[in-house]
Motif scaffolding. Sequence first.
Motif, PDB file in Angstrom:
ATOM      1  N   LYS A 145      -1.546   3.017  -2.946  1.00 34.15           N
ATOM      2  CA  LYS A 145      -1.520   1.773  -2.187  1.00 34.15           C
ATOM      3  C   LYS A 145      -0.735   1.972  -0.894  1.00 34.15           C
ATOM      4  CE  LYS A 145      -1.838  -1.233  -6.244  1.00 34.15           C
ATOM      5  NZ  LYS A 145      -1.195  -2.327  -7.021  1.00 34.15           N
ATOM      6  N   SER A 146      -1.120   1.235   0.117  1.00 25.72           N
ATOM      7  CA  SER A 146      -0.438   1.328   1.410  1.00 25.72           C
ATOM      8  C   SER A 146       1.052   1.055   1.264  1.00 25.72           C
ATOM      9  CB  SER A 146      -1.049   0.333   2.404  1.00 25.72           C
ATOM     10  OG  SER A 146      -2.407   0.624   2.633  1.00 25.72           O
ATOM     11  N   LYS A 147       1.394   0.077   0.413  1.00 23.80           N
ATOM     12  CA  LYS A 147       2.797  -0.287   0.218  1.00 23.80           C
ATOM     13  C   LYS A 147       3.597   0.872  -0.362  1.00 23.80           C
ATOM     14  CE  LYS A 147       2.211  -5.294  -0.374  1.00 23.80           C
ATOM     15  NZ  LYS A 147       2.393  -6.442  -1.309  1.00 23.80           N
ATOM     16  N   LYS A 168      -7.245   6.761   8.798  1.00 29.64           N
ATOM     17  CA  LYS A 168      -6.825   5.544   8.093  1.00 29.64           C
ATOM     18  C   LYS A 168      -5.303   5.473   7.977  1.00 29.64           C
ATOM     19  CE  LYS A 168     -10.966   4.730   5.291  1.00 29.64           C
ATOM     20  NZ  LYS A 168     -11.520   4.663   3.909  1.00 29.64           N
ATOM     21  N   ILE A 169      -4.693   6.605   7.595  1.00 24.02           N
ATOM     22  CA  ILE A 169      -3.235   6.625   7.462  1.00 24.02           C
ATOM     23  C   ILE A 169      -2.579   6.478   8.830  1.00 24.02           C
ATOM     24  CG2 ILE A 169      -1.243   7.993   6.745  1.00 24.02           C
ATOM     25  CD1 ILE A 169      -2.980   9.283   4.620  1.00 24.02           C
ATOM     26  N   ILE A 227       4.356   3.300   2.534  1.00 22.82           N
ATOM     27  CA  ILE A 227       5.329   2.722   3.463  1.00 22.82           C
ATOM     28  C   ILE A 227       6.719   2.694   2.841  1.00 22.82           C
ATOM     29  CG2 ILE A 227       6.001   0.639   4.722  1.00 22.82           C
ATOM     30  CD1 ILE A 227       3.625   2.171   5.918  1.00 22.82           C
ATOM     31  N   HIS A 287       2.787  -0.135  11.566  1.00 28.32           N
ATOM     32  CA  HIS A 287       4.183  -0.304  11.152  1.00 28.32           C
ATOM     33  C   HIS A 287       5.148   0.279  12.188  1.00 28.32           C
ATOM     34  CE1 HIS A 287       2.391  -1.365   7.285  1.00 28.32           C
ATOM     35  NE2 HIS A 287       3.559  -1.858   6.954  1.00 28.32           N
ATOM     36  N   LEU A 347      -2.613   2.853   9.725  1.00 31.57           N
ATOM     37  CA  LEU A 347      -1.644   2.121   8.907  1.00 31.57           C
ATOM     38  C   LEU A 347      -0.228   2.302   9.444  1.00 31.57           C
ATOM     39  CD1 LEU A 347      -0.712   0.617   6.295  1.00 31.57           C
ATOM     40  CD2 LEU A 347      -0.642   2.873   5.195  1.00 31.57           C
TER      41      LEU A 347
END
Length: 221
Positions: free
Chosen positions: A111-113, A20-21, A116, A28, A24
Motif C-alpha cells: 500500500k502507498s501508506k 507510479k512510485i 510513505i 508527498h 506518489l
Amino acid sequence: MKDPIYKILLLEEDTTLLKKIQQLLTLHNYEIITCTSAEEGIYMSRQYKPDLVVCGVKLRGGSGFHFLMELRNDHTLQHIPFIFISGKDGKEDMRMGMNLGADDFLTKPFKSKELIMSIKSRLIRFTFYNIQQRDRKHTTIVSMPVIAPEIHNKLSKTEFRIMQMIAEGMSTKEIAQALNISIKTVENHRHNISKKLNLTGHNSLIKYAIKNLTQQYRILS
C-alpha cells in the motif's frame, strides 16, 4: 507547493512501477531521482548524495543486492537509509537484504501508506545522523521529546525504550542488537506495547511512536 526537503533515489527495472512510485513520492513533496540499473544507481548516488534509497530486488544488468553492497562499501554513502521493494514473498530475499544492511523490505503489492510510513521513519534517523555529524566543537544539541503522558503511565522502562527506537526508525533486528535481546523478545514487547496502547494494525505502532515520541532538536551555537 513547498520546495522538496529530501532527495530520494528510486531504482526499479519495471518502468511502469517506477513512474507510479515517482508520482506518489512527488505528491508527498520529495525530490525523486530515478534509474533502472545498479551501475547507474551508484553513479547517481555519488553525483546527487540522496537522503534515502528505494530499490527493487531485480535491476537491469544486475540486482538490488549488488547495488546495496556497493553502497555499504562506500564510506561516503554507507549511511544512506535503504528500502527494498520486491515482487517475491520470499523470506530468503528479505533475509539477504536485511543481512546486507537494508533498513526495510516491502513486498509487492504494498500500500502507498506503507511505503510513505517506511520512508518517513527512516528519514527521522537520517536527519538525526546529519545533526550528529556537525562540528560538535561549536554546536550543542538539545533534544526535546514530545511525549504523550499515557506512555509513561502504561509502559515499562524497556517498553518505553523500544518505543523510542521505533520512533527513530530502527527495525526489530536493530532493536534486538542494540538491547542485546532476541528478535522474538522484541516482537513480544511490540505486541505488549500495542495491546497496552490499544493499537491495532500492522503500522499503527510505528505511526503512534513517530507522532508521540519524535525527538525535536534545537541547535545551539
